[in-house]
Design a protein around this motif. Structure first.
Motif, mmCIF file in Angstrom:
data_model
loop_
_atom_site.group_PDB
_atom_site.id
_atom_site.type_symbol
_atom_site.label_atom_id
_atom_site.label_comp_id
_atom_site.label_asym_id
_atom_site.label_seq_id
_atom_site.Cartn_x
_atom_site.Cartn_y
_atom_site.Cartn_z
ATOM 1 N N ASP A 1 65.306 70.901 59.395
ATOM 2 C CA ASP A 1 66.718 70.617 59.558
ATOM 3 C C ASP A 1 67.462 71.564 60.087
ATOM 4 O O ASP A 1 67.995 72.047 60.916
ATOM 5 C CB ASP A 1 67.453 69.688 58.715
ATOM 6 N N ARG A 2 67.272 72.849 58.988
ATOM 7 C CA ARG A 2 67.984 73.956 59.014
ATOM 8 C C ARG A 2 67.536 74.932 60.400
ATOM 9 O O ARG A 2 68.235 75.855 60.734
ATOM 10 C CB ARG A 2 67.482 74.826 57.794
ATOM 11 N N ASP A 3 66.411 74.740 60.965
ATOM 12 C CA ASP A 3 65.847 75.295 62.164
ATOM 13 C C ASP A 3 66.615 74.908 63.467
ATOM 14 O O ASP A 3 67.107 75.847 64.428
ATOM 15 C CB ASP A 3 64.622 75.017 62.504
ATOM 16 N N VAL B 1 69.978 74.573 63.584
ATOM 17 C CA VAL B 1 71.183 75.446 63.527
ATOM 18 C C VAL B 1 71.256 76.376 65.015
ATOM 19 O O VAL B 1 72.233 76.798 65.357
ATOM 20 C CB VAL B 1 71.461 76.163 62.093
ATOM 21 N N GLN C 1 70.524 65.291 58.645
ATOM 22 C CA GLN C 1 71.110 66.684 58.205
ATOM 23 C C GLN C 1 71.042 67.464 59.554
ATOM 24 O O GLN C 1 71.901 68.302 59.945
ATOM 25 C CB GLN C 1 70.681 67.344 56.937
ATOM 26 N N HIS D 1 73.467 69.256 63.884
ATOM 27 C CA HIS D 1 73.246 70.693 64.733
ATOM 28 C C HIS D 1 73.333 70.279 66.347
ATOM 29 O O HIS D 1 73.562 71.205 66.819
ATOM 30 C CB HIS D 1 72.162 71.435 64.351
#
Length: 179
Positions: free
Chosen positions: A84-86, A88, A109, A113
């Protein structure tokens, strides 16, 4: 330092070859592009300025050299391992119109983005971690025309059908398959 790229375009049966000059990307955009190229495929957009369409090729080449533009991207297919954080990094490639997420590690989540992509038209989501919660982000995608969630088996068909009621612009949709 601007970089160049040869592009061939056919318009009304006439083929023209341009030498495009691209301005350097800011560091964050350059990193995002490099990252997404390692975990998937980025597809370039044909963003030839309208000003050159009627110019003779020599004049157009001169114009393009003197007016470098930012290289634009049309589509992104993610098949590699991403979290998920990728996602962004999408804030640095906001012009994307088509995104395919064919990866089981993306959850609701990560979907938040995708809201950076205010011109997104086609979205394919195949992830086992997606649930009905991801539909909240999808409801906010006012430019979306095609939605395919056939491979997101943990999204309920009823929640999917309710969500698309708030997206009257949708032209093609593919609901999650029932488990």
């Amino acid at each position: 330092m601007p970089r160049q790229k040869k592009i061939e375009v056919t318009h009304d049966g006439v083929r023209r070859t341009y030498i495009m000059w691209y301005a350097d990307d800011p560091p964050a955009r350059r990193e995002a592009i490099a990252f997404f190229r390692t975990v998937g495929d980025l597809f370039p957009a044909m963003n030839i300025p309208r000003e050159v369409e009627e110019m003779p090729v020599d004049e157009a080449t001169k114009y393009l050299r003197n007016h470098p533009i930012q290289e634009q991207w049309e589509g992104l297919t993610l098949v590699g391992t991403i979290e998920d954080r990728d996602l962004v990094r999408l804030q640095h490639i906001r012009e994307l119109r088509r995104v395919w997420v064919l990866n089981g590690n993306v959850s609701h989540q990560g979907m938040k983005h995708l809201l950076w992509l205010d011109r997104i038209e086609s979205l394919v989501l195949y992830s086992e971690r997606l649930t009905d919660a991801c539909l909240e982000s999808i409801r906010q995608m006012s430019s979306l025309r095609t939605l395919d969630m056939q491979g997101s088996l943990n999204v309920s068909r009823s929640a999917f059908e309710e969500a698309i009621l708030s997206l009257p612009q949708i032209e093609a949709l593919y609901a999650p398959e029932p488990p």
